[in-house]
Design a protein around this motif. Structure first.
Motif, mmCIF file in Angstrom:
data_model
loop_
_atom_site.group_PDB
_atom_site.id
_atom_site.type_symbol
_atom_site.label_atom_id
_atom_site.label_comp_id
_atom_site.label_asym_id
_atom_site.label_seq_id
_atom_site.Cartn_x
_atom_site.Cartn_y
_atom_site.Cartn_z
ATOM 1 N N LEU A 4 0.826 -1.204 0.000
ATOM 2 C CA LEU A 4 0.000 0.000 0.000
ATOM 3 C C LEU A 4 0.861 1.255 0.000
ATOM 4 O O LEU A 4 0.514 2.258 -0.626
ATOM 5 C CB LEU A 4 -0.935 -0.008 1.209
ATOM 6 N N ASP A 5 1.990 1.198 0.717
ATOM 7 C CA ASP A 5 2.903 2.350 0.705
ATOM 8 C C ASP A 5 3.443 2.597 -0.705
ATOM 9 O O ASP A 5 3.650 3.739 -1.109
ATOM 10 C CB ASP A 5 4.062 2.113 1.672
ATOM 11 N N ASN A 7 1.850 1.741 -3.431
ATOM 12 C CA ASN A 7 0.740 1.988 -4.350
ATOM 13 C C ASN A 7 -0.300 2.873 -3.662
ATOM 14 O O ASN A 7 -1.407 2.412 -3.321
ATOM 15 C CB ASN A 7 0.110 0.661 -4.785
ATOM 16 N N GLY A 11 -4.020 2.638 -1.770
ATOM 17 C CA GLY A 11 -4.041 2.780 -0.315
ATOM 18 C C GLY A 11 -4.933 3.901 0.181
ATOM 19 O O GLY A 11 -5.707 3.728 1.133
ATOM 20 N N PHE A 125 1.100 3.313 5.845
ATOM 21 C CA PHE A 125 0.066 2.295 6.009
ATOM 22 C C PHE A 125 0.483 1.176 6.962
ATOM 23 O O PHE A 125 -0.142 0.115 6.975
ATOM 24 C CB PHE A 125 -0.296 1.710 4.639
#
Length: 286
Positions: A4-5, A7, A11, A125
């Motif tokens: 997530l970090d 993308n 996120g 995240f």
């Protein structure tokens, strides 16, 4: 979490959706927790005073009972519970009786969404971002309850404090010692003000829940964050409180809940306390 970090296009929408869902749940906590506590207090009081039991059905629970219209008591269907969207499509009114739905619902949902986005923007995240969301959710719930009832329940302030200390045990935001000192000094600072005011005037200037809330905030911002939190909360309280009194036509003797101002200040200091202290020192020494 690393995915997530890497993308954020995925996120951030996920964080926004989570914020809306959590905000919907926080509305339930704000509205249902105080009546549940009052009902339990009455039961405990009757037991201690050895009074006979009376028929007193419990208010709706926080988790099990489904949402319903407070006016016509109609149970809401799933599509009437979609955060923000349902309120907008129904134009702020119940589909059954047409009664107006409180603006609190979409406001809390949107506020939670925006603040959750700030959490992941500031901390990412991982566990730090998740902890910031937990801290934020507790503060929103406590602020909403205090605004409605002028009460800060122990069932929220004390877990918030312990969660801050648990986070410090893993050095998530700071070591354990600053967190412990922050909790202790946070409680004692407001307790001392309350005690002195009571000795001088014979009146209680604030509730005990405020001491516990600042202790909880202290566990998250540490010892260095206590003074900025008090100063910022006093400034926000003076400005917002004066405007509110003027709008309502009340005098300065009207009780004003202090918890939301502490929550706003504590949240600001949690995210940007270091920058605030550095700016103050540069201004003060310059």
């Amino acid at each position: 979490m690393a995915f997530l970090d890497q993308n954020p296009g995925l996120g951030y929408p996920l964080a926004a959706g989570l914020g809306l869902l959590v905000g919907s749940f926080l509305n339930v906590v704000i509205l249902r927790l105080p009546p549940r506590l009052e009902w339990q207090w009455k039961r405990d009081a009757r037991e201690v005073l050895e009074q006979p039991d009376v028929y007193d059905p419990p208010p709706p629970g926080i988790v099990v009972e489904r949402s319903h219209c407070p006016h016509c008591k109609r149970v809401l269907r799933w599509y009437e519970n979609i955060p923000v969207l349902s309120y907008a499509l129904q134009r702020g009114r119940c589909r059954g009786c047409g009664a107006r739905i409180s603006l609190q619902y979409p406001l809390v949902e949107l506020l939670t969404m925006l603040l959750f986005l700030v959490c992941v923007w500031q901390f990412g995240f991982g566990w730090q971002g998740f902890g910031a969301m937990v801290f934020t959710g507790f503060l929103i719930a406590l602020s909403g309850i205090d605004l409605r009832t002028q009460y800060l329940p122990d069932s929220l302030t004390l877990p918030l404090m312990w969660l801050g200390l648990v986070a410090a045990s893993d050095n998530l935001y700071m070591p354990v010692k600053p967190a412990l000192l922050g909790a202790m000094v946070g409680y004692l600072s407001l307790w001392s003000v309350w005690w002195l005011f009571k000795q001088l005037t014979g009146k209680e200037g604030m509730g005990h829940g405020d001491f516990k809330l600042l202790a909880a905030i202290g566990a998250w911002v540490g010892l260095k964050g206590i003074l900025p939190t008090i100063l910022v909360s006093s400034l926000v309280g003076a400005v917002v409180g004066s405007i509110w009194l003027a709008m309502k036509g009340r005098d300065r003797g009207t009780p004003i809940p202090f918890g939301p101002y502490l929550a706003i200040a504590g949240w600001i200091v949690f995210f940007w306390g270091g920058e605030l202290i550095d700016a103050y020192l540069r201004w003060g020494l310059g």
